[in-house]
Design an enzyme around this catalytic site. Structure first.
Site, PDB file in Angstrom:
ATOM      1  N   CYS A 262      45.000  -4.221  95.943  1.00  0.00           N
ATOM      2  CA  CYS A 262      45.415  -3.537  97.182  1.00  0.00           C
ATOM      3  C   CYS A 262      44.583  -4.017  98.370  1.00  0.00           C
ATOM      4  O   CYS A 262      45.101  -4.163  99.480  1.00  0.00           O
ATOM      5  CB  CYS A 262      45.235  -2.023  97.041  1.00  0.00           C
ATOM      6  SG  CYS A 262      46.182  -1.312  95.710  1.00  0.00           S
TER       7      CYS A 262
HETATM    8  C1  BEZ Z   1      44.526  -3.042  92.276  1.00  0.00           C
HETATM    9  O1  BEZ Z   1      44.932  -2.786  93.405  1.00  0.00           O
HETATM   10  O2  BEZ Z   1      43.746  -3.932  92.077  1.00  0.00           O
HETATM   11  C2  BEZ Z   1      44.992  -2.246  91.103  1.00  0.00           C
HETATM   12  C3  BEZ Z   1      45.332  -0.916  91.249  1.00  0.00           C
HETATM   13  C4  BEZ Z   1      45.720  -0.197  90.134  1.00  0.00           C
HETATM   14  C5  BEZ Z   1      45.800  -0.825  88.892  1.00  0.00           C
HETATM   15  C6  BEZ Z   1      45.506  -2.176  88.770  1.00  0.00           C
HETATM   16  C7  BEZ Z   1      45.089  -2.900  89.879  1.00  0.00           C
END
Ligand code: BEZ
Length: 211
Positions: free
Chosen positions: A45
């Site tokens: 994210c």
């Molecule tokens: C991420 O944004 O890195 C992420 C968020 C939830 C699960 C896996 C990755």
């Protein structure tokens, strides 16, 4: 019931890191992209929000407002924004909905319980100036989205909204386009006086109009 293409994008009032907004008022006459993130302070994210901030001038050029969402509160978004700037080299420059009560996530069905019953998946909704949903995308948490692809689709949506054309596989702005089958050859003569190439009666290729 899930949101389908052509549906009116559900309206809502929500808190963001830039204050409270009413979604439809905030959109005004613009196109919009609403996209969700599983959680603040997560790695994928963080890269996505940095990239969306980098590309914000490209969205602006197309008269598109972008807005993110995650199920964390606004003060968390603001703290996370410092990390985005530090690690991605681009400061967060658009609002992110603070959907701690999951009101908007539920409205747009961004939580897919078989994936995760708490966090949103990576949903994308492209909304036209008529407030209708023009495109939906759903990615799992583990796969970051391709924001140039979202811009490419917007280029196609804006072009096909204006002219009786469709865009072929891998099309990008400036490439040839396809005359939609609903337009007869007679009508095409008026719309495309420069002519077109007929590969099959149903496959007519023409330079991108308006270029
Ligand atoms: C991420 O944004 O890195 C992420 C968020 C939830 C699960 C896996 C990755």
């Amino acid at each position: 019931m899930s949101i389908r293409l052509g549906d009116t994008a559900p309206d809502f009032t929500a808190q963001t890191n830039e204050g409270s907004i009413n979604f439809h008022e905030w959109l005004g006459e613009s196109w919009g992209v609403l996209f969700s993130h599983p959680k603040d302070f997560t790695p994928v994210c963080t890269t996505e929000l940095g990239e969306a901030s980098r590309l914000k001038p490209e969205f602006d050029k197309r008269n598109v407002k972008i807005i993110g969402l995650s199920v964390d509160p606004a003060d968390s978004h603001n703290k996370w924004a410092e990390d985005i700037k530090e690690t991605q080299g681009h400061a967060l420059n658009f609002p992110v909905i603070a959907d701690a009560d999951k009101k908007v996530s539920d409205l747009y069905e961004m939580i897919h319980p078989n994936a995760n019953d708490t966090f949103t998946v990576r949903s994308v909704f492209v909304i036209g100036p008529d407030k209708k949903v023009k495109l939906t995308l759903t990615y799992p948490a583990s796969t970051g989205r391709n924001f140039p692809e979202i811009l490419r689709v917007i280029d196609s949506l804006q072009l096909t909204a204006k002219y009786s054309v469709a865009t072929p596989v891998n099309w990008k702005d400036g490439d040839d386009v396809i005359i939609v089958p609903a337009v007869s050859d007679e009508a095409a003569k008026e719309k495309f006086p420069g002519g077109w190439k007929t590969l099959k009666p149903y496959l007519r290729v023409v330079p991108q109009p308006g270029k």
